[in-house]
Enzyme design. Structure first.
Site, PDB file in Angstrom:
ATOM      1  N   LYS A  35      10.189   3.854   7.855  1.00 54.58           N
ATOM      2  CA  LYS A  35       8.947   4.131   8.263  1.00 54.58           C
ATOM      3  C   LYS A  35       7.772   3.183   7.819  1.00 54.58           C
ATOM      4  O   LYS A  35       7.899   2.663   6.949  1.00 54.58           O
ATOM      5  CB  LYS A  35       8.636   5.142   7.589  1.00 54.58           C
ATOM      6  N   TYR A 256     -20.438  -9.856  -3.156  1.00 58.54           N
ATOM      7  CA  TYR A 256     -21.549  -9.135  -3.191  1.00 58.54           C
ATOM      8  C   TYR A 256     -21.394  -7.971  -4.285  1.00 58.54           C
ATOM      9  O   TYR A 256     -20.657  -7.902  -5.063  1.00 58.54           O
ATOM     10  CB  TYR A 256     -20.749  -7.473  -2.452  1.00 58.54           C
TER      11      TYR A 256
END
Ligand code: PLP
Length: 357
Positions: A35, A256
């Site tokens: 999955k 940042y």
């Protein structure tokens, strides 16, 4: 030239890990869980590599199954969440898929849809996870109803899922397996309970079918577990390159938010990997990154496409030098723990933007 971020998939490691499944679950049938794009490893490649050596594949939903069928994967495929809407049913019979049946809504959908062929189901019983499945007290009745339905293929099989098997000291697993095996015996059904942690740590849970996921990809399913101890090898290596190196002065801030300041004049490397590739944004300063196969610490914030590292220990590093974010010599389990998550999440988050090699 292309952006250097890439995932390297080691199929030999995958085969090694499958052998470990077989060593622990010698008599059981194997439903390999692929999955979520095979936990980020590329569902088609992984399914092709496993197909001949397992008994079935498992995915979450119809869309994931159809990707495999489109790639000519012919093995039985089980949809672990079953169906969400009745219009999926004709497609499920057309592509010969099996579903997990876990609530009465799904039974209604089947009862009210004209199907050309009966559908193969895994009846899900909730033995303690408390997420999907019928309670043990209602399962006998549900089973009888399903047995009478002409749209349900026989024999019906039984499934449940373990909630705490990653913790070797948690008795809930024994309770769950006792409830489950009692039911399977009483109803006389083939049964499946064990995920990777069940396979490796709880032989009582093996039943008739095992469902390995994370261990196939070379990750220990246990809390604080180490893959090596379980003889598992990591299948995925996340790689990139240094794309810039610059010298900064003491006190200059990196990235940042200007959260990290150079304590002295120093070289800072920039690597082409970021949270848009699946690298965890919450990786803290100090997170190890391998530059030229040696550990250097991440500094400053993780950006969308880039991270920055302290290169003081590698004065000879050059633009273009190879970087490993996790894989050999840097377990994804370690990276995940430092980033406040689990390896499952990091693997699944690696996305299509990163080239698969
Ligand atoms: C994902 C999943 C598995 C595999 O679990 P791992 O911990 O990755 O081995 C097995 N069964 C079900 C129902 C699942 O959803």
């Amino acid at each position: 030239m292309a952006r250097p971020a890439k995932v390297h998939i080691d199929i030999t490691a995958l085969q090694n890990n499958l052998q470990q499944v077989k060593l622990h679950a010698k008599k059981q049938q194997i439903m390999a869980v692929v999955k979520a794009n095979a936990y980020g490893h590329g569902a088609v490649n992984i399914a092709q590599a496993l197909e001949e050596k397992v008994d079935a594949l498992a995915v979450s939903c119809l869309e994931e199954a159809l990707i495999l069928r489109a790639a000519n994967i012919t093995k039985p495929i089980v949809l672990l969440e079953g169906i969400f809407e009745p219009d999926e049913l004709p497609i499920i019979t057309q592509y010969d898929l099996q579903i997990v049946l876990h609530n009465t809504k799904q039974i209604e959908y089947i009862a009210h849809t004209q199907l050309k062929k009966p559908i193969s189901i895994w009846l899900k019983v909730d033995t303690g996870m408390h997420r999907l499945g019928f309670s043990p007290s209602e399962i006998g009745h549900v089973y009888k109803v399903l047995q009478r339905s002409k749209y349900i293929a026989k024999p019906i099989r039984l499934m449940s899922h373990l909630a705490c098997a990653d913790d070797c000291n948690n008795n809930i697993t024994l309770q769950q397996s006792r409830i489950f095996l009692d039911l399977a015996k009483r109803l006389g059904l083939e049964a499946s309970l064990a995920n990777s942690a069940g396979i490796l740590g709880w032989h009582q849970t093996h039943a008739d079918w095992v469902r390995p996921g994370i261990m196939l990809y070379g990750i220990s399913p246990f809390i604080n577990g180490v893959a090596e101890q379980e003889h598992l090898k990591p299948v995925m290596q996340l790689e990139s390159n240094l794309i810039n190196i610059k010298q900064y002065q003491r006190g200059q801030a990196i990235g940042y938010g200007a959260t990290w300041h150079c304590p002295q004049p120093m070289p800072v490397g920039v690597i082409a990997i970021g949270y848009a590739d699946g690298y965890p944004r919450h990786a803290p300063s100090g997170m190890p990154v391998l530059v030229n196969n040696k550990r250097v610490p991440l500094i400053g914030r993780v950006s969308m496409d880039m991270i920055t590292v302290d290169l003081r220990s590698q004065p000879n590093a050059r633009i273009g030098d190879p970087v490993i974010l996790w894989g050999n010599n840097l377990p994804v389990e370690e990276v995940a723990a430092l980033a406040g998550t689990i390896a499952y999440e990091l693997l699944c988050n690696v996305n299509q933007r990163v080239r698969l090699v």
